[in-house]
Every structure is written in C-alpha cells, then in structure tokens.
Design a protein around this motif. Structure first.
Motif, short mmCIF file in Angstrom:
data_model
loop_
_atom_site.label_atom_id
_atom_site.label_comp_id
_atom_site.label_asym_id
_atom_site.label_seq_id
_atom_site.Cartn_x
_atom_site.Cartn_y
_atom_site.Cartn_z
N UNK A 1 -22.69 -13.72 46.45
CA UNK A 1 -21.38 -13.44 45.88
C UNK A 1 -21.34 -13.60 44.38
N UNK A 2 -20.43 -12.85 43.79
CA UNK A 2 -20.11 -12.98 42.37
C UNK A 2 -18.59 -12.97 42.28
N UNK A 3 -18.04 -13.62 41.28
CA UNK A 3 -16.60 -13.80 41.20
C UNK A 3 -16.05 -13.15 39.94
N UNK A 4 -14.79 -12.68 40.06
CA UNK A 4 -14.12 -12.04 38.93
C UNK A 4 -12.65 -12.49 38.93
N UNK A 5 -12.10 -12.72 37.74
CA UNK A 5 -10.69 -13.10 37.62
C UNK A 5 -9.80 -11.97 38.12
N UNK A 6 -8.58 -12.33 38.46
CA UNK A 6 -7.58 -11.33 38.85
C UNK A 6 -6.91 -10.81 37.59
N UNK A 7 -7.75 -10.33 36.66
CA UNK A 7 -7.30 -9.87 35.36
C UNK A 7 -8.09 -8.61 35.01
N UNK A 8 -7.39 -7.55 34.67
CA UNK A 8 -8.04 -6.25 34.41
C UNK A 8 -8.97 -6.33 33.20
N UNK A 9 -8.65 -7.19 32.22
CA UNK A 9 -9.52 -7.33 31.04
C UNK A 9 -10.87 -7.93 31.42
N UNK A 10 -10.87 -8.89 32.32
CA UNK A 10 -12.13 -9.49 32.78
C UNK A 10 -12.97 -8.47 33.53
N UNK A 11 -12.32 -7.66 34.35
CA UNK A 11 -13.05 -6.62 35.09
C UNK A 11 -13.66 -5.62 34.12
N UNK A 12 -12.90 -5.21 33.10
CA UNK A 12 -13.42 -4.27 32.11
C UNK A 12 -14.64 -4.84 31.39
N UNK A 13 -14.60 -6.12 31.04
CA UNK A 13 -15.74 -6.77 30.39
C UNK A 13 -16.96 -6.79 31.31
N UNK A 14 -16.72 -7.10 32.59
CA UNK A 14 -17.82 -7.16 33.56
C UNK A 14 -18.45 -5.79 33.77
N UNK A 15 -17.61 -4.74 33.80
CA UNK A 15 -18.12 -3.37 33.97
C UNK A 15 -18.92 -2.96 32.74
N UNK A 16 -18.37 -3.22 31.57
CA UNK A 16 -19.01 -2.80 30.32
C UNK A 16 -20.38 -3.47 30.13
N UNK A 17 -20.46 -4.76 30.46
CA UNK A 17 -21.71 -5.48 30.27
C UNK A 17 -22.62 -5.43 31.51
N UNK A 18 -22.14 -4.81 32.60
CA UNK A 18 -22.87 -4.68 33.86
C UNK A 18 -23.27 -6.03 34.44
N UNK A 19 -22.42 -7.04 34.22
CA UNK A 19 -22.72 -8.38 34.72
C UNK A 19 -22.68 -8.46 36.24
N UNK A 20 -21.74 -7.74 36.87
CA UNK A 20 -21.69 -7.76 38.33
C UNK A 20 -22.98 -7.17 38.90
N UNK A 21 -23.46 -6.08 38.31
CA UNK A 21 -24.72 -5.46 38.76
C UNK A 21 -25.87 -6.46 38.65
N UNK A 22 -25.91 -7.18 37.53
CA UNK A 22 -27.00 -8.13 37.29
C UNK A 22 -26.91 -9.32 38.23
N UNK A 23 -25.69 -9.85 38.43
CA UNK A 23 -25.53 -11.02 39.30
C UNK A 23 -25.87 -10.71 40.75
N UNK A 24 -25.50 -9.52 41.21
CA UNK A 24 -25.77 -9.15 42.60
C UNK A 24 -27.10 -8.43 42.77
N UNK A 25 -27.77 -8.16 41.66
CA UNK A 25 -29.09 -7.51 41.66
C UNK A 25 -29.08 -6.17 42.39
N UNK A 26 -28.00 -5.39 42.19
CA UNK A 26 -27.88 -4.07 42.80
C UNK A 26 -26.91 -3.24 41.96
N UNK A 27 -27.10 -1.91 41.96
CA UNK A 27 -26.19 -1.02 41.24
C UNK A 27 -24.91 -0.89 42.04
N UNK A 28 -23.79 -1.21 41.41
CA UNK A 28 -22.49 -1.14 42.08
C UNK A 28 -21.87 0.22 41.79
N UNK A 29 -21.42 0.91 42.86
CA UNK A 29 -20.86 2.25 42.66
C UNK A 29 -19.40 2.18 42.20
N UNK A 30 -18.90 3.32 41.75
CA UNK A 30 -17.55 3.40 41.19
C UNK A 30 -16.47 3.12 42.24
#
Length: 93
Positions: A46-75
């Motif tokens: 698991x990886x965690x994200x705030x219930x805040x759209x700005x945090x999600x945008x940062x995670x998408x831009x930096x691809x942190x979710x992809x890196x934490x889960x070690x897989x390409x996350x689709x749109x």
C-alpha cells in the motif's frame, strides 16, 4: 485512561506523516493490479495519499505512487482517486 497509539502513514504527495484514517490507501496485489482501498484492509503493498487534490497532483507529477508500488499506474486509477478526493472535499464543505 488508556492512551491508544494512532497509526501514522506518510502521504506520497506532500510527504507529511498523518493519521492513517485521514489518508486514502492505494494498493497493489500479487497480480500487480492497482486499486483504491477505502477500508484499508485489502492485502498487498500500500501507498497513502491525502484527501487533497494538490497532494494527488504532486504525486502524479513526481510519479511517487508508481515508485512506491513499483508498478505503472494507469489513468483510470488516478481518475478514481480524483473522484474520491472531490467527493470528500464536497462532503467536508
């Protein structure tokens, strides 16, 4: 009185430690399928994200979710996350 320990997790967007209940869990199972876990009980990494759209945008831009889960996350998963965050923001207001 019994002081209960509050589980803390790091948001992949803002990189701040927050109580687990305040975050949305994104989980990858053994078949490398990525899904949103609103209950926090699904098996897998698991990886965690705030219930805040700005945090999600940062995670998408930096691809942190992809890196934490070690897989390409689709749109589709990102779209579901945005919907969930928008629903939470509308409930809070």
């Amino acid at each position: 009185m019994n002081n209960r320990k509050i589980p803390m997790r790091m948001c992949t967007g803002c990189m701040e430690m927050k109580p687990k209940k305040e975050l949305i869990r994104v989980v990858k199972n053994k078949e490398n399928e990525v899904s949103i876990d609103l209950v926090g009980k699904k098996p897998g990494r698991g990886a965690y994200i705030c219930k805040n759209i700005n945090c999600l945008d940062k995670a998408i831009k930096s691809k942190r979710l992809d890196k934490n889960l070690e897989v390409k996350i689709n749109d589709e998963v990102y779209g579901k996350l945005k919907e969930e965050i928008n629903e939470n923001e509308n409930v809070d207001n």
